[in-house]
Scaffold this motif. Structure first.
Motif, PDB file in Angstrom:
ATOM      1  N   ALA A 236       6.546   0.149   1.601  1.00  0.00           N
ATOM      2  CA  ALA A 236       5.418   0.059   2.249  1.00  0.00           C
ATOM      3  C   ALA A 236       5.646  -1.039   3.457  1.00  0.00           C
ATOM      4  O   ALA A 236       5.030  -0.814   4.583  1.00  0.00           O
ATOM      5  N   SER A 237       6.383  -2.404   3.085  1.00  0.00           N
ATOM      6  CA  SER A 237       6.492  -3.041   4.148  1.00  0.00           C
ATOM      7  C   SER A 237       7.444  -2.938   5.301  1.00  0.00           C
ATOM      8  O   SER A 237       7.132  -3.365   6.550  1.00  0.00           O
ATOM      9  N   THR A 238       8.268  -1.925   5.173  1.00  0.00           N
ATOM     10  CA  THR A 238       9.291  -1.333   6.295  1.00  0.00           C
ATOM     11  C   THR A 238       8.765   0.044   6.866  1.00  0.00           C
ATOM     12  O   THR A 238       9.399   0.467   7.723  1.00  0.00           O
ATOM     13  N   ALA A 239       7.893   0.654   6.291  1.00  0.00           N
ATOM     14  CA  ALA A 239       7.677   2.143   6.487  1.00  0.00           C
ATOM     15  C   ALA A 239       7.351   2.372   8.081  1.00  0.00           C
ATOM     16  O   ALA A 239       7.796   3.430   8.626  1.00  0.00           O
ATOM     17  N   ARG A 240       6.526   1.423   8.482  1.00  0.00           N
ATOM     18  CA  ARG A 240       6.111   1.595  10.029  1.00  0.00           C
ATOM     19  C   ARG A 240       7.184   1.635  10.930  1.00  0.00           C
ATOM     20  O   ARG A 240       7.360   2.678  11.620  1.00  0.00           O
ATOM     21  N   GLU A 500     -11.266 -11.674  -6.561  1.00  0.00           N
ATOM     22  CA  GLU A 500     -10.630 -10.913  -7.437  1.00  0.00           C
ATOM     23  C   GLU A 500      -9.846  -9.581  -6.975  1.00  0.00           C
ATOM     24  O   GLU A 500      -9.221  -8.840  -7.783  1.00  0.00           O
ATOM     25  N   GLN A 501      -9.799  -9.324  -5.589  1.00  0.00           N
ATOM     26  CA  GLN A 501      -9.184  -8.483  -4.910  1.00  0.00           C
ATOM     27  C   GLN A 501      -7.746  -8.584  -4.989  1.00  0.00           C
ATOM     28  O   GLN A 501      -7.221  -9.510  -4.540  1.00  0.00           O
ATOM     29  N   PRO A 502      -7.002  -7.599  -5.459  1.00  0.00           N
ATOM     30  CA  PRO A 502      -5.570  -7.532  -5.543  1.00  0.00           C
ATOM     31  C   PRO A 502      -4.993  -7.337  -3.971  1.00  0.00           C
ATOM     32  O   PRO A 502      -5.709  -6.566  -3.364  1.00  0.00           O
ATOM     33  N   LEU A 506       1.717  -3.038  -3.383  1.00  0.00           N
ATOM     34  CA  LEU A 506       2.843  -2.843  -4.275  1.00  0.00           C
ATOM     35  C   LEU A 506       2.035  -2.319  -5.657  1.00  0.00           C
ATOM     36  O   LEU A 506       2.656  -1.464  -6.129  1.00  0.00           O
ATOM     37  N   PHE A 507       0.793  -2.718  -5.995  1.00  0.00           N
ATOM     38  CA  PHE A 507       0.203  -2.099  -7.017  1.00  0.00           C
ATOM     39  C   PHE A 507      -1.044  -1.280  -6.771  1.00  0.00           C
ATOM     40  O   PHE A 507      -1.502  -1.411  -5.587  1.00  0.00           O
ATOM     41  N   ALA A 508      -1.543  -0.389  -7.516  1.00  0.00           N
ATOM     42  CA  ALA A 508      -2.456   0.406  -7.619  1.00  0.00           C
ATOM     43  C   ALA A 508      -3.750  -0.521  -7.029  1.00  0.00           C
ATOM     44  O   ALA A 508      -4.249  -1.519  -7.967  1.00  0.00           O
ATOM     45  N   GLY A 509      -4.622  -0.211  -6.130  1.00  0.00           N
ATOM     46  CA  GLY A 509      -6.116  -0.779  -5.823  1.00  0.00           C
ATOM     47  C   GLY A 509      -5.586  -2.194  -4.985  1.00  0.00           C
ATOM     48  O   GLY A 509      -6.753  -2.703  -4.658  1.00  0.00           O
ATOM     49  N   GLY A 510      -4.351  -2.275  -4.464  1.00  0.00           N
ATOM     50  CA  GLY A 510      -4.383  -3.351  -3.602  1.00  0.00           C
ATOM     51  C   GLY A 510      -4.680  -3.086  -2.236  1.00  0.00           C
ATOM     52  O   GLY A 510      -4.682  -2.046  -1.851  1.00  0.00           O
ATOM     53  N   VAL A 511      -5.117  -4.187  -1.575  1.00  0.00           N
ATOM     54  CA  VAL A 511      -5.442  -3.989  -0.279  1.00  0.00           C
ATOM     55  C   VAL A 511      -4.781  -4.773   0.773  1.00  0.00           C
ATOM     56  O   VAL A 511      -4.249  -6.000   0.353  1.00  0.00           O
TER      57      VAL A 511
END
Length: 616
Positions: A236-240, A500-502, A506-511
């Motif tokens: 995700a960090s390099t996809a763009r 409490e927001q991830p 990297l993980f499901a539900g993260g923003v």
């Protein structure tokens, strides 16, 4: 700093087996991982070791008894209660019980050692992390150390088969001794034949295990590059950038080239190992059939009974298999012990920063501040001085800005200030005491540093703030206060789960946050630390002009009474500092207030005008 590790040549048998010295401490580590399971596994292995000997001996007794009974007149009607068959019945039942026990013991061993291996992997990984925390930054910036760390980590996660190898060898050794005792009682020469047949194969296997480790050792850096390419091509960090720049073909081709080189090297070693292994296995098979022929001949001559024939042929066959496996396993253990060498070598690493025997307490509050006296520093392996001849003061309670072009030495100066490194020459004083005379942990606990390449942790928003003083992560009020100081509270309170927001993808539900939002959270860590010395390295690089102004004004307000160091290329922030130090070529070129430096002309005024021209 220690020099980078070099690939081992492993040119002698002494070199190849020297790593076995780590097996005893490894077994001690296994026992510490889970004492109960370790003892249970040892007992189960011992019981399994004795079972084949007992089963083969019972088979001999059955055969001899059947042969004896076959010579007698047959009974009119077969009856299990007939006294003549009772011994055979009990022997068959005993063999059945041994077979059932063997299966049960095997499953129990697998169960116990799977749990033990997991506990060992957890303990080893924790030991690596704990020890890595004691080492200096310089070690982590050494590629040789990174290679060693990578091998140690791979052992922790994938080399726990060494445990089963060692315990299996102990089991096999007990069985071998039992079978060997039986052979010695009947035909001692069989042992000599067995050794002559198997030792060459053992030496060849040991050689190829060492070659395999040497190849793995030499490929460590390339393997890390391979992992890096794989992650870069699909994360995700390099996809763009990868998609925008069309980098997929380039990355795939680089991965293919590296992996093909790995494949060719490994295929060559595997082919040589298979060829020599086939040759030596054939020699072992020939030795078995030679021994078998001799035993049959002796039986026909009446020297052995049919039961003896069964026992000797079975014992020799199993002994051959066991000794071959034992030698091969021992050789494999010697090869895997080379990875133990990496693990325990890592755990033997010591921090290069000296620790005082009787550290002085860090003053609280600071009275004079820092003093650099002819400080110079260069990185290990470099001939160029990163900074040199630094001679200046950072008074307590003053906001000082560091200005200079890239490579001028600003970040190096900050690392020296936080004692991530010690000066190569000169000294740094805090309230008149050399930094090397303080307890390192206490000193760093009094300093809050946020580097420009701060870490974006895949944790909750609250935990991302709390890492500034992680022991206070349960203090929600303190976390909210730190977030409010850096204006990160505005970012966090807009999130669905707020603190409490991830964060991160990297993980499901993260923003995922924007660069500027991440930077506000990073700045909150400095406030969370509640340190007397605040150091911000490019703290507003990702912020827009309005946010930058608000953050710096808040920084000046909240750093009152603290010593603060600010590194920034934005002169709109720098000009508000109490004093500005201009670095060039690793030296202090000028210092003063914004107005004084502008009036004096020189590099600062030039850089300020160049930046200001872009806004006109």
């Amino acid at each position: 700093m220690a020099p980078p590790a070099r690939p081992r040549q492993l040119s002698t048998w002494r070199d190849r087996f020297a790593a076995l010295r780590h097996v005893p401490p490894f077994l001690a580590l296994v026992f510490r991982a889970e004492p109960g399971l370790a003892l249970l596994s040892a007992v189960l292995r011992l019981a399994r070791a004795l079972q084949p000997i007992a089963a083969l001996f019972v088979a001999k007794l059955i055969v001899d008894e059947v042969v004896r009974l076959a010579a007698l007149p047959p009974a009119p009607v077969f009856s299990l209660l007939d006294a003549r068959y009772r011994l055979v019945l009990w022997l068959v039942l005993a063999e059945f019980a041994l077979a059932v026990a063997m299966d049960l013991l095997g499953r129990l061993v697998t169960y116990a050692e799977a749990l033990l291996a997991d506990r060992l992997s957890i303990l080893t990984s924790i030991r690596i992390m704990e020890h890595a925390a004691t080492l200096d930054l310089a070690r982590f910036e050494d590629s040789g150390f990174q290679d060693q760390l990578d091998r140690a980590r791979r052992f922790a996660s994938g080399r726990t088969t060494l445990l089963s190898n060692i315990l299996g060898q102990a089991q096999s050794l007990v069985t071998v001794v039992g079978f060997a005792a039986g052979l010695v009682a009947y035909a001692p020469w069989l042992l000599g034949l067995l050794l002559v047949a198997l030792v060459p194969g053992f030496l060849a296997e040991a050689h190829f295990n060492a070659e395999g480790y040497r190849l793995s050792f030499a490929q460590t850096a390339e393997r890390r590059e391979l992992d890096s390419v794989r992650i870069t091509a699909a994360s995700a960090s390099t996809a763009r950038e990868v998609q925008i720049f069309g980098l997929h073909p380039f990355l795939i081709e680089r991965y293919r080239r590296l992996s093909d080189a790995f494949y060719r090297s490994n295929a060559s070693l595997s082919a040589r190992r298979a060829g020599w292994g086939t040759l030596w296995a054939g020699l072992g098979t020939a030795a078995y059939y030679l021994a078998y022929g001799v035993i049959v001949a002796r039986t026909l001559q009446g020297a052995f009974s049919i039961g003896d024939l069964t026992f000797l042929s079975g014992a020799f066959l199993r002994l051959r298999s066991l000794v071959e496996g034992l030698l091969s396993s021992f050789s494999s253990t010697a090869g895997q012990a080379l990875y133990l060498d990496d693990l325990f070598g890592l755990l033997e690493e010591r921090a290069s920063l000296p620790v005082p025997a009787h550290p002085r307490p860090v003053p609280r509050p600071l009275r004079e501040g820092f003093r650099f006296e002819n400080v110079g520093f260069r990185y290990a392996g470099s001939e160029r001085w990163a900074v040199r001849g630094l001679d200046f003061r950072l008074p307590a309670g003053e906001v000082v800005a560091l200005v200079g072009e890239n490579g001028a030495g600003k970040t190096t100066l900050v690392k020296l200030l936080a004692r991530l490194y010690d000066p190569s020459e000169g000294r740094i004083l805090l309230d008149g005491t050399d930094l090397r005379d303080f307890d390192l942990g206490e000193l760093r606990s009094r300093v809050g540093v946020i580097f420009q390449d701060f870490v974006r942790y895949d944790l909750t928003a609250g935990e991302n703030v709390a890492v500034g003083r992680i022991e206070a992560r349960g203090n929600a009020d303190r976390i909210r206060e730190a977030a409010g100081r850096s204006l990160a509270d505005e970012v966090i309170e807009r999130l669905p789960e707020q603190y409490e927001q991830p964060l991160g993808r990297l993980f499901a539900g993260g923003v995922e946050l924007s660069g500027g939002e991440w930077q506000k959270i990073a700045i909150a860590r400095a406030y969370m630390r509640d340190a007397e010395v605040l150091i911000l390295d490019e703290p507003t690089a990702a912020l827009d002009a309005r946010a930058e102004f608000a953050v710096f004004e808040r920084f000046r307000e909240l750093s009152a009474g603290r010593t603060a160091v600010l590194i920034s290329h934005r002169f709109s922030s720098v000009r508000r500092a109490d004093r500005i130090l201009v670095l060039a070529g690793g030296r202090i070129e000028a210092e003063g207030t914004h107005e004084a430096l502008m009036a004096a002309g020189g590099r600062y005024a030039e850089l300020f005008e160049l930046q200001a021209a872009g806004y006109r």
